[in-house]
Design a protein around this motif. Structure first.
Motif, PDB file in Angstrom:
ATOM      1  N   LEU A   1      15.918  -4.925  12.913  1.00  0.00           N
ATOM      2  CA  LEU A   1      16.990  -3.971  13.202  1.00  0.00           C
ATOM      3  C   LEU A   1      16.425  -2.591  13.475  1.00  0.00           C
ATOM      4  N   GLY A   2      17.214  -1.777  14.171  1.00  0.00           N
ATOM      5  CA  GLY A   2      16.875  -0.384  14.353  1.00  0.00           C
ATOM      6  C   GLY A   2      17.367   0.428  13.171  1.00  0.00           C
ATOM      7  N   PRO A   3      16.800   1.606  12.926  1.00  0.00           N
ATOM      8  CA  PRO A   3      17.191   2.411  11.769  1.00  0.00           C
ATOM      9  C   PRO A   3      18.651   2.821  11.776  1.00  0.00           C
ATOM     10  N   GLU A   4      19.238   2.931  12.947  1.00  0.00           N
ATOM     11  CA  GLU A   4      20.640   3.353  13.037  1.00  0.00           C
ATOM     12  C   GLU A   4      21.600   2.309  12.477  1.00  0.00           C
ATOM     13  N   ASP A   5      21.122   1.097  12.263  1.00  0.00           N
ATOM     14  CA  ASP A   5      21.978   0.024  11.748  1.00  0.00           C
ATOM     15  C   ASP A   5      21.775  -0.252  10.263  1.00  0.00           C
ATOM     16  N   VAL A   6      20.971   0.588   9.611  1.00  0.00           N
ATOM     17  CA  VAL A   6      20.590   0.297   8.226  1.00  0.00           C
ATOM     18  C   VAL A   6      20.858   1.494   7.322  1.00  0.00           C
ATOM     19  N   TRP A   7      21.449   1.204   6.170  1.00  0.00           N
ATOM     20  CA  TRP A   7      21.585   2.206   5.110  1.00  0.00           C
ATOM     21  C   TRP A   7      20.508   1.947   4.057  1.00  0.00           C
TER      22      TRP A   7
ATOM     23  N   MET B   1       0.793  -1.227   0.000  1.00  0.00           N
ATOM     24  CA  MET B   1       0.000   0.000   0.000  1.00  0.00           C
ATOM     25  C   MET B   1       0.831   1.286   0.000  1.00  0.00           C
ATOM     26  N   PHE B   2       1.809   1.400   0.871  1.00  0.00           N
ATOM     27  CA  PHE B   2       2.547   2.653   1.014  1.00  0.00           C
ATOM     28  C   PHE B   2       3.744   2.727   0.076  1.00  0.00           C
ATOM     29  N   ARG B   3       4.023   3.940  -0.393  1.00  0.00           N
ATOM     30  CA  ARG B   3       5.153   4.230  -1.261  1.00  0.00           C
ATOM     31  C   ARG B   3       6.151   5.119  -0.540  1.00  0.00           C
ATOM     32  N   LYS B   4       7.416   4.940  -0.882  1.00  0.00           N
ATOM     33  CA  LYS B   4       8.415   5.913  -0.431  1.00  0.00           C
ATOM     34  C   LYS B   4       8.035   7.288  -0.995  1.00  0.00           C
ATOM     35  N   PRO B   5       8.216   8.374  -0.272  1.00  0.00           N
ATOM     36  CA  PRO B   5       8.987   8.538   0.961  1.00  0.00           C
ATOM     37  C   PRO B   5       8.214   8.296   2.253  1.00  0.00           C
ATOM     38  N   ASN B   6       7.011   7.727   2.192  1.00  0.00           N
ATOM     39  CA  ASN B   6       6.260   7.473   3.415  1.00  0.00           C
ATOM     40  C   ASN B   6       7.080   6.591   4.354  1.00  0.00           C
ATOM     41  N   ARG B   7       7.208   7.035   5.578  1.00  0.00           N
ATOM     42  CA  ARG B   7       8.063   6.325   6.548  1.00  0.00           C
ATOM     43  C   ARG B   7       7.559   4.922   6.843  1.00  0.00           C
ATOM     44  N   ARG B   8       6.266   4.673   6.604  1.00  0.00           N
ATOM     45  CA  ARG B   8       5.703   3.372   6.973  1.00  0.00           C
ATOM     46  C   ARG B   8       6.356   2.222   6.207  1.00  0.00           C
ATOM     47  N   ILE B   9       6.697   2.441   4.941  1.00  0.00           N
ATOM     48  CA  ILE B   9       7.292   1.335   4.184  1.00  0.00           C
ATOM     49  C   ILE B   9       8.727   1.064   4.635  1.00  0.00           C
ATOM     50  N   PHE B  10       9.416   2.094   5.118  1.00  0.00           N
ATOM     51  CA  PHE B  10      10.749   1.891   5.692  1.00  0.00           C
ATOM     52  C   PHE B  10      10.630   1.157   7.032  1.00  0.00           C
ATOM     53  N   HIS B  11       9.631   1.530   7.820  1.00  0.00           N
ATOM     54  CA  HIS B  11       9.450   0.869   9.109  1.00  0.00           C
ATOM     55  C   HIS B  11       9.080  -0.601   8.925  1.00  0.00           C
ATOM     56  N   LEU B  12       8.325  -0.896   7.872  1.00  0.00           N
ATOM     57  CA  LEU B  12       8.014  -2.289   7.542  1.00  0.00           C
ATOM     58  C   LEU B  12       9.305  -3.076   7.307  1.00  0.00           C
ATOM     59  N   ALA B  13      10.217  -2.496   6.542  1.00  0.00           N
ATOM     60  CA  ALA B  13      11.488  -3.170   6.251  1.00  0.00           C
ATOM     61  C   ALA B  13      12.302  -3.387   7.523  1.00  0.00           C
ATOM     62  N   LEU B  14      12.312  -2.411   8.406  1.00  0.00           N
ATOM     63  CA  LEU B  14      13.053  -2.552   9.659  1.00  0.00           C
ATOM     64  C   LEU B  14      12.465  -3.667  10.511  1.00  0.00           C
TER      65      LEU B  14
ATOM     66  N   VAL C   1      16.287   9.460  -0.617  1.00  0.00           N
ATOM     67  CA  VAL C   1      17.155  10.153   0.341  1.00  0.00           C
ATOM     68  C   VAL C   1      16.338  10.772   1.472  1.00  0.00           C
ATOM     69  N   VAL C   2      15.386  11.604   1.122  1.00  0.00           N
ATOM     70  CA  VAL C   2      14.571  12.266   2.150  1.00  0.00           C
ATOM     71  C   VAL C   2      13.739  11.240   2.918  1.00  0.00           C
ATOM     72  N   GLY C   3      13.138  10.292   2.176  1.00  0.00           N
ATOM     73  CA  GLY C   3      12.314   9.291   2.840  1.00  0.00           C
ATOM     74  C   GLY C   3      13.095   8.461   3.842  1.00  0.00           C
ATOM     75  N   ALA C   4      14.258   7.980   3.441  1.00  0.00           N
ATOM     76  CA  ALA C   4      15.080   7.168   4.349  1.00  0.00           C
ATOM     77  C   ALA C   4      15.526   7.974   5.553  1.00  0.00           C
ATOM     78  N   ARG C   5      15.961   9.193   5.303  1.00  0.00           N
ATOM     79  CA  ARG C   5      16.444  10.029   6.402  1.00  0.00           C
ATOM     80  C   ARG C   5      15.332  10.291   7.422  1.00  0.00           C
ATOM     81  N   GLU C   6      14.140  10.588   6.943  1.00  0.00           N
ATOM     82  CA  GLU C   6      13.039  10.891   7.858  1.00  0.00           C
ATOM     83  C   GLU C   6      12.591   9.653   8.634  1.00  0.00           C
ATOM     84  N   ALA C   7      12.885   8.464   8.083  1.00  0.00           N
ATOM     85  CA  ALA C   7      12.571   7.227   8.797  1.00  0.00           C
ATOM     86  C   ALA C   7      13.709   6.809   9.725  1.00  0.00           C
ATOM     87  N   GLY C   8      14.804   7.576   9.729  1.00  0.00           N
ATOM     88  CA  GLY C   8      15.915   7.319  10.632  1.00  0.00           C
ATOM     89  C   GLY C   8      17.043   6.494  10.056  1.00  0.00           C
TER      90      GLY C   8
END
Length: 242
Positions: free
Chosen positions: A181-187, A163-176, A197-204
């Motif tokens: 893992l926590g966002p600090e451990d993922v590039w 359902m969600f597309r980048k840059p929505n933080r929800r799809i990054f949080h799904l991957a985490l 770039v903006v989407g990943a950064r805003e998701a941490g």
């Protein structure tokens, strides 16, 4: 910047260079399978209708697509498109996806990506994919496996399935969550500034802007790690700078 336990990749223009998308070629390939074309529409006419719908949705306008954060899966899009034009296709939605995509944008691995992925495997750095894409998740996974047969990603997330597309933080949080893992451990590495770039950064996550297969102008961003070839990242990680 800290050494990642996992790197997540965008697909198009990051893992693969798809060149210039040719929707008419894709539609031509699909129409060859039509059981009925009531009005005799050509591939150009069908693609023009598709372009009109996409413009209404704001899906592919470079200036607006990052605002379109809920995916319209291709099986819904093509069902409406072809049926509303009186075209009957004896194909499954996945078959339509594959036939269209293979003709419209075949794709080749970006220069050096196979070597970089092999290096990550040697280093014990985990990998996954998050892609803004309307094709089915199975179709996307099939494409990636065919292009990069020497590498296995832990998971491949296609926005068509979630359902969600980048840059929505929800799809990054799904991957985490999938990674545990926590966002600090993922590039996160991708070619689109707003979505990746903006989407990943805003998701941490730590963002890396890959420009080696960019189809749009790249502006300078002093605070973003920007690379045009995978060898640079390989060198940084080998030297312990990540």
């Amino acid at each position: 910047m800290r050494r990642p336990k996992m790197i997540l990749f965008d697909y198009g223009q990051t893992l693969a260079d798809e060149g210039r998308f040719n929707g008419i070629k894709g539609t031509e390939a699909v129409l060859r399978h039509a059981a009925r074309n009531r009005h005799g529409f050509t591939a150009a006419q069908v693609q023009a209708a598709a372009d009109e719908i996409n413009a209404e949705l704001g899906r592919f306008d470079p200036a607006r697509r990052h605002l379109f954060q809920v995916e319209a899966p291709n099986h819904m899009f093509t069902a409406y498109l072809y049926e509303s034009m009186g075209i009957e296709l004896p194909l499954t939605a996945r078959e339509i996806d594959r036939i269209f995509w293979d003709a419209a944008a075949p794709g080749t691995p970006t220069d050096g990506i196979q070597e970089f992925l092999a290096f990550l495997g040697e280093q014990g750095i985990r990998t996954g994919v998050i892609s803004n894409i309307a094709f089915s998740g199975e179709t996307v996974s099939e494409r990636i496996r065919a292009l990069l047969p020497g590498h296995t990603f832990e998971f491949i997330i296609a926005s068509s399935e979630y359902m969600f597309r980048k840059p929505n933080r929800r799809i990054f949080h799904l991957a985490l969550e999938k990674a545990g893992l926590g966002p600090e451990d993922v590039w996160y590495i991708g070619d689109n500034y707003e979505c990746d770039v903006v989407g990943a950064r805003e998701a941490g996550l730590f963002p890396v802007w890959y420009t080696g297969a960019a189809q749009e102008p790249v502006r300078e961003e002093a605070d973003v790690l920007t690379v045009s070839h995978w060898s640079r990242l390989m060198g940084m990680l080998a030297e312990g700078r990540g």
